[in-house]
Structure formats: C-alpha cells, structure tokens
Design an enzyme around this catalytic site. Structure first.
Site, PDB file in Angstrom:
ATOM      1  N   GLU A 171       0.854   2.174   6.454  1.00  0.00           N
ATOM      2  CA  GLU A 171      -0.307   2.641   6.419  1.00  0.00           C
ATOM      3  C   GLU A 171      -1.415   1.493   5.802  1.00  0.00           C
ATOM      4  OE1 GLU A 171      -2.988   6.308   4.454  1.00  0.00           O
ATOM      5  OE2 GLU A 171      -1.601   5.004   3.369  1.00  0.00           O
ATOM      6  N   ASP A 176       3.264   4.678   2.710  1.00  0.00           N
ATOM      7  CA  ASP A 176       1.797   5.077   2.260  1.00  0.00           C
ATOM      8  C   ASP A 176       1.165   4.055   1.621  1.00  0.00           C
ATOM      9  OD1 ASP A 176       0.090   7.509   2.092  1.00  0.00           O
ATOM     10  OD2 ASP A 176       0.477   7.079  -0.065  1.00  0.00           O
TER      11      ASP A 176
END
Length: 569
Positions: A307, A244
C-alpha cells in the site's frame, strides 16, 4: 482402459502389475501430485502467477455472515469459493483477519499469529486457504507492520515498564521544553501524532489513532519479529501479503518537522504537510529486499504487495527495486485521476514508461479506504461503470477488484447513527467516510440480501434493493457481472501478450489502445457515437451489449455513447 492398465502405463518400468497394490497406488498418486506442483512452480519461475492476473479484495466483515451475528466470517466466505473461481480471479486479498479490538476494524493488531474470533479460528483460515487452492485461487492476508494495537502485549509491557526491552519496540520521545509534542507530525485525523504517556512523561508516536502506536523499525528486534511472522504464515500456505502503509513504516531518526506542502501538491499532502520525515524514508528499501528474499525462498514464490501512498510515479517505481523489493505496489495516482481519456491515458503511459521492465503495474479503482469507483468515477451511472470495468480489465499488469466492483456496487449513504468507523467520525471531510464503501455484499434481493439470515441486522446497512446483486445480474447478459466474467476470460486467453501496450488515439471523449492481442475502443461521450476501424478479430465484447456476434461486411464498427468494445485477435 482399466484403472490398473492406466496406472501400469504411467508407473516406473521396473514395477510389475503385482506391485500395484492400494498402498502403491496412493503413493503414486501423491508423487504425480508432486510432479504437477513442481510443474506449476516451474511455470511460476517463468511468469509469476499474479503477472497480468486479477486479484479480488474481500472485506471479510462484509462478505458473507454464516452464523447470524451480522458480521461476515471465514465460513461464510468458504461458501463463495465457487463464485470466486467462476468469476475467474487468480487470488483473493483478505482485509485483516488477525485478533484486534477493532478500533480501526482490524488495522490495530493485537496478535499477528492468530485469527479474530469474529471470523472463526486458525483452522478455518487453513481450510479456506486449502479449499481456495483446490480451485486455483491463492490467498493473501493483510499485514500491518507500521503499528500495533495498544492492547498488543508488546505495547502493554512497554507502557507498564519503561525499562522493558519492549519500550524500544515503539517510538517514545520527550516533548519540547514547553511540554508540547516532539514535532509537528499529524496523525490520520489531523491531530498531533503524539500522545503523552503520563506515567513516564514521554510521548509515543501514532500515525493513526492513539490506540495504534507506531513500531520502531530501527529496532532489529522488531525486524526479527516480523521475519518470523512472515515465515509463520507462508508455512501455512498463505500466498503473500498486502502490506499496510508500506511507504511509511520507517521514520526519521532525528524526528525532524515535516515541511509545509506547496499549494500545487496538496492532493497528496497530509493536512498541509509533506511527509518527508514522518514517512517515505529510504530505509524501507533494504527491509523489503530482505523480505523479498524470504518470499522468494518459497515455491511457488510468495507475493508482496505494497500500500504505497506516494504522489509521483518515480517514487512508486522505487518500491520495485531492481526486481528485488515489492512484487507489486498500488498506484494511487491512477486511483485518484479524473475519469476521462486524457487523464487515464496520461497516468497509464507515464506509469509504464517509468516502472522497471521487470515490474508489473497495479490497477485498481476501489478499496476499503476510499469511495467506490462506480460512484467516484462513474457518478453512479451504470454504463460508465461498465466502461471503467472494461478499461481496468484490459490494461497490462495486475488488476485488483474490490468486492462488489463486479456488480457495479456503489457507495452507500450510512446515517451517522449507524456509522462504525471511529476514524471517520474524527475527520470532518466526506471523502473519508469509509463506512460507505464497506457495506455488506448483496448476493440477492430481499431481506438479508444473501449476506445474512432474514431478520438479522447487518453490521452496516445495505444499499437500495435495486437489482445490483449477484443473483439478478447472473441472469442478465448485459450486466456488469456478466461483463466482468467475459473480460476476465478474454484477458486470460491472451495473458502472455499483455505486456505490449500502445495508446493509439486519445481525444476529449475517446481512448483507443492495444494491449497485447486486445484492441480497445472506449467512448466516454454522453450522446455521440464513434465509428472505429474494424480490426481482424476472433471475438468482441461490448460493455453495453455483451458478446458481439457477426459484424457483417462493413470495414467500420460503431461504438455508442458510454460504451467500450474489446476485440481479441
């Protein structure tokens, strides 16, 4: 041939039949399994398992509810492993499974080494990984290294005792002379990224909600903590991580103001600012080199997926390093491009021209943070949705499908009183209403939709009961689900050739290209057909009609409006 004869033929020559007792048989079988595993690892060294593969993103809370609480869980997902295997995917990525107070539905981690009770236990996760592996499906977890929950023990100690070493795990700073925050950085809601700690008089940084304090990655203790976290999960059989905010975990040491964004680049700006100092720091690259060494020390090699919210392909390419940083990096320029031949062709071509030769590009249309592509790209048109699926599954590199993509699942208008995403409520822009892309998977029609028991209230509402469910589409030869299965199998059959890509023709309404042994004609026109030269082929698949039978003696093949056809040599 008897089992004894078979075992004798494959046993070491110095062993006699008398040696073939039950214990030896068990050991021999285990040794043969080790040989198979070694052979698979050798294949991985030649071509990683994810290269030109298809991975499936499960938003676990919305996949299958096994215990009647309205939330999806691991035991529910276990019941769908055969479905995943039949679909043909190589791996799954589970949105956060770790304990969390759910201020950001798992992206606020309170314990990196556990499993949220809503989903089950760590034994359930171990079993899910093992059972997936038996079907040839690898499991990726979501790792959130940018920040923790404010309820994480590290942050609790940092707040309670400013002299604690855990204070340096986070980014604390004094305000300006007038008492205002240290700089102009904005969090994900557009508010200041700084919250005042009243007890110490210092501000702490949070790029998301105030309950998600950012970690200080300049601190080597934090780096060591996460190396331990990586190894802990790799040792349990996790095949890799989706990381993330992979582009943003390091911040400028001097905490300088972000500059204003030029008007022309506002799409990837952050509330009018270019995140030059609050994210996108070069210091992240040496970190990923170290993580890659950890991942590559395992057999088969573990996968690191970033990401990477960046606005140009050159910056995206840097996350691959020289084949020694992230294995894969999400391409959000592709995600947010217009759905037309010229826009798609341009971003695909520019991506392939800039990425290193060793890099595998990533293509996806949907995820848990954005509108689903059947709505965003196809405007809820089923035929256009199937054209989009065809293109996604015939590009070189690695494809990620979001749960429900394979049935053309659309955004769901969630009434404000039923919305569950705290961050959405703080952002007055419709494109950030994330609940609409997180609604429960419809496995069948009727009460509960196969997601939960009839009479159970799901955590988010279902969309219309309109035949876009797995059971209905399994019986329909022209459905999105049937098309997805065919395309994945077609892709798998020519997987070794897919690195070769050539765009043949691009117009306002048409895109023709070759990807390895696949030849694709995608017609975006609303009402015009296109006659395509008929290539040598073994089989063909139409996005509208399914498998194509005999094409007769003609040298041309007609592609109808809002149709894509894939030929395999």
């Amino acid at each position: 041939m008897s089992l004894e004869d078979l075992l004798y033929r494959v046993s070491p020559p110095e062993l006699s039949r008398a040696d073939l007792g039950f214990g030896w048989v068990s050991n021999m079988i285990r040794s043969r399994q080790e040989i198979v595993r070694t052979m698979m690892q050798d294949v991985d060294r030649i071509r990683p398992w994810w290269e030109n593969g298809v991975l499936y993103h499960i938003y676990l809370r919305s996949f299958v509810d096994s215990n009647g609480d309205g939330f999806g869980d691991l035991k529910g997902a276990m019941g769908k492993i055969d479905y995943l295997s039949d679909l043909g995917v190589d791996g799954v990525w589970l949105s956060p499974t770790m304990p969390s107070p759910n201020d950001d539905w798992g992206y606020d981690v309170a314990d990196y080494l556990g499993v949220h009770p809503d989903y089950g236990t760590i034994d359930d996760l171990d079993e899910f990984i093992e059972r997936c592996s038996e079907k040839g499906v690898r499991v990726l977890l979501d790792l959130v290294p940018n920040h923790t929950s404010s309820s994480h023990p590290w942050f609790i100690k940092a707040i309670e005792k400013p002299e604690s070493p855990f204070r340096r795990y986070y980014v604390f700073a004094k305000g300006k002379q007038d008492g205002s925050p240290p700089n102009n950085w904005k969090d994900a809601t557009g508010a200041s990224a700084w919250t005042l700690d009243e007890r110490s008089g210092e501000y702490y940084l949070h790029n998301f909600l105030p309950s998600q304090p950012d970690l200080n990655w300049w601190n080597e203790d934090v780096q060591r903590e996460f190396e331990h976290i990586l190894r802990f999960w790799f040792d349990r059989g996790v095949a890799g991580f989706r990381i993330d905010v992979a582009h943003g975990i390091f911040k400028d040491k001097l905490l300088r103001d972000d500059p204003p964004a030029p008007e022309m680049s506002r799409q990837f700006s952050h509330f009018g600012l270019v995140e030059t100092y609050s994210k996108n720091r070069d210091e992240v690259h040496p970190l990923y080199k170290r993580w890659r060494k950890i991942a590559d020390a395992y057999r088969p090699n573990r996968l690191l997926v970033g990401e990477t919210w960046v606005g140009d392909i050159g910056r995206l390419a840097r996350f691959y390093g020289d084949g020694d940083e992230l294995n894969l990096a999400f391409n959000f320029m592709f995600v947010f491009t217009e759905f037309d031949p010229k826009s798609l062709s341009e971003i695909v071509q520019s991506t392939l021209s800039v990425l290193p030769d060793t890099a595998s590009p990533v293509w996806t249309g949907s995820n848990h943070d954005i509108s689903r592509f059947p709505t965003r790209w196809a405007h809820d048109d089923d035929d256009k949705t199937k054209v989009a699926l065809t293109i996604l599954l015939t590009l070189p590199g690695t494809v990620f499908l979001y749960y429900g993509d394979e049935i053309g699942m659309r955004d769901v208008d969630v009434p404000i009183e039923l919305q569950r995403d705290p961050m959405t409520k703080l952002i007055p822009m419709a494109r950030f209403q994330r609940d609409r892309a997180r609604t429960p998977m419809p496995w069948r029609s009727g009460d509960g939709r196969g997601f939960c028991d009839p009479g159970t209230t799901p955590w988010l509402p279902f969309g219309p009961d309109d035949g876009r469910d797995v059971q209905s589409q399994s019986l329909d030869e022209s459905s999105a689900l049937t098309l997805t299965k065919r395309l994945i199998r077609l892709r798998c059959s020519v997987r070794d050739t897919l690195s070769r890509f050539e765009s043949l023709e691009v117009t306002e309404k048409l895109w023709r290209y070759r990807c390895g042994d696949l030849y694709v004609v995608a017609n975006f026109a609303e009402d015009e057909s296109y006659e395509a030269p008929l290539p040598p082929y073994k089989e063909a698949v139409s996005s509208r009609y399914g498998a194509v039978g005999s094409l007769g003696d003609s040298d041309l093949f007609e592609v109808g409006p809002k149709e894509a056809v894939v030929f395999r040599r």
